[in-house]
Design an enzyme around this catalytic site. Sequence first.
Site, PDB file in Angstrom:
ATOM      1  N   LYS A  78       0.754  -0.775  -0.243  1.00 53.40           N
ATOM      2  CA  LYS A  78       0.014   0.409   0.373  1.00 53.40           C
ATOM      3  C   LYS A  78       0.783   1.130  -0.539  1.00 53.40           C
ATOM      4  CE  LYS A  78      -3.587   2.490   2.970  1.00 53.40           C
ATOM      5  NZ  LYS A  78      -4.225   1.914   4.173  1.00 53.40           N
ATOM      6  N   SER A 153      -9.944   1.488   2.566  1.00 51.13           N
ATOM      7  CA  SER A 153      -8.534   2.400   2.222  1.00 51.13           C
ATOM      8  C   SER A 153      -7.388   1.885   1.438  1.00 51.13           C
ATOM      9  CB  SER A 153      -8.232   3.344   3.122  1.00 51.13           C
ATOM     10  OG  SER A 153      -6.419   3.391   3.707  1.00 51.13           O
ATOM     11  N   SER A 177      -9.491  -0.062   7.322  1.00 47.19           N
ATOM     12  CA  SER A 177      -8.404  -0.488   6.199  1.00 47.19           C
ATOM     13  C   SER A 177      -8.267  -1.331   5.828  1.00 47.19           C
ATOM     14  CB  SER A 177      -7.920   1.159   6.167  1.00 47.19           C
ATOM     15  OG  SER A 177      -8.657   2.130   6.127  1.00 47.19           O
TER      16      SER A 177
END
Lengths: 500, 95
Positions: A78, A153, A177
Amino acid sequence: MKLYELTIHEALNLLRRREISAVELTQALLDRIVDVDNDIKAYITLLPETALEEARLADERRREGMDGALLGIPLAVKDVICLAGAPTTCGSRILENFIPPYDATVIERLHQAGAVFLGKTNTDEFAMGSSTENSAFFTTHNPWDPSRVPGGSSGGSAAAVSADEALGALGSDTGGSVRQPASLCGIVGLKPTYGRVSRYGLVAFASSLDQIGPLCKDVTDCALLLHVIAGHDARDSTSWHAPVPDYTQALRSEIKGLRIGVPREYFAAGIQPGVETAVRKAIQVLADLGAEIAETSLPHTEYALPTYYLIAPAEASANLARYDGVKYGYAAADAADIWEAYRKTRQHGFGAEVKRRIMLGTYALSAGYYDAYYLKAQKVRTLIKQDFDRAFQQFDVLVGPTSPTVAFKIGEKIADPLQMYLSDIFTLGHNLAGICALSLPCGFCDGLPVGLQISGPAMGEEIVLRVAYAYEQATPWHTYKPALRNLSQNEYQMDKEHRR
Amino acid sequence: MALTREQVKHVAELAKLGLTDEEIEMYCEQLSAILDYFVTLQRLDTDAIPPTATVLPLRNVMRTDEPGSSLSREDALANAPAAVEGYFQVKAILE
């Protein structure tokens, strides 16, 4: 079976038997990305040259008789986690050209274990969001239905793993997330206990809640990744000194007699009926495996959302004060004085959701409102934590849905922040309490994956993984893959409009 | 509770965040709606409840003070929007 379809543990077996090389495996993943990522848009930055070089080194090490827990395994990261030498954008204009000079501790550990890094994945800006629609660059598409969000996210990481564009990935979880996108993309995602994994090199969002976690194709892979990234780190003073067990030893399909609690608040109004049906069936499977199931209560569940949306923005408003256009990141060019430079840099560098949270957090911390909002939220946080403490005196784990709905349409909630915030209603409490929780696939509703959330006490990763593994072994859900039938197989072209 | 335009502008100035008129309008509306939602917390009696700042059973974490390596000046400045003679360059803060 295609190489890119392998799980991490399957690939490790083939690599160790010398049936495949890390270069072949990495090339297969890079080709797969070329084939599908124009449509999925999971990656912000691809690192094909360094990935192949790392794979070549992994093969060399193996030829020399060495091994590693992840030697030659291609992973995605990420884009809020620093990987030295490659851009770390946090999905934000303000860090669009930022190249970290050092590796996050988790990257260092994965490197030592022999992992290969394919690229950096899309995220809501500074991990603030539940759909990747808050990314400054583009929205990632759900591999199960490209008109829907992958969750967020860590939506880029979840979509990459779901679409076989990486064998596994790292995400970060501040309020759900990792777990919510894992649920919406039909994969396994774990939020470790706060302090279990070092946050050094994770760009800070809400420091008392942030935690890095793995997103994987199955529970075994999750245990393998966690084992590598967990453990104390002197560079993160909030990391725990507890020893790191071999999490793969926890993977036993025997759960007879384990006590599993079902919080009734997790089936409250607002949950999609098909999600409830799938989760109730999953609980029946656990009962059939011999677990003792009983209903329980987390009475302050409804307060988790307002509590979270005071504490997280308050911490974010302080953490994001560092983006001043001086040390790194975007700087507004045409400012008369330093104050205008700050205002313009932040006005043009941050997107709407980040500004909203900075405003909310600054307000909650400002003179005259601190007691009514921030202090009040910290006190309610205590009550939420006590709910979980009480529940875990009675139960080994708690189970329920990860998300109240399956993946929603792109654009459906973006104009209404409160509706968007509600998609994390079942995941926020675990971050506030600091405990661990995992989401794994437990069925489908309207052809879209549903996630089962299994949570355990602080440092309870082993028992959570054990229950998850037992469920996974008894059900077929982790073997289903999205068809990607709407995707073109065109020559890969960098989509200039949608990719940096 | 409804936030006024003046309050929104005040908070934006505390955060050193430039906002357009449309953004001020939008945040007035959205932040008011979010703050209304937070009123639910006032239903709870928390007078006797201690606040939780961190969930860890940790207090002041100390380590021995040992010199270690740090970033080179070049690396530290590599991402700077403006650097001069080995320093970060900022706008003048004195008249």
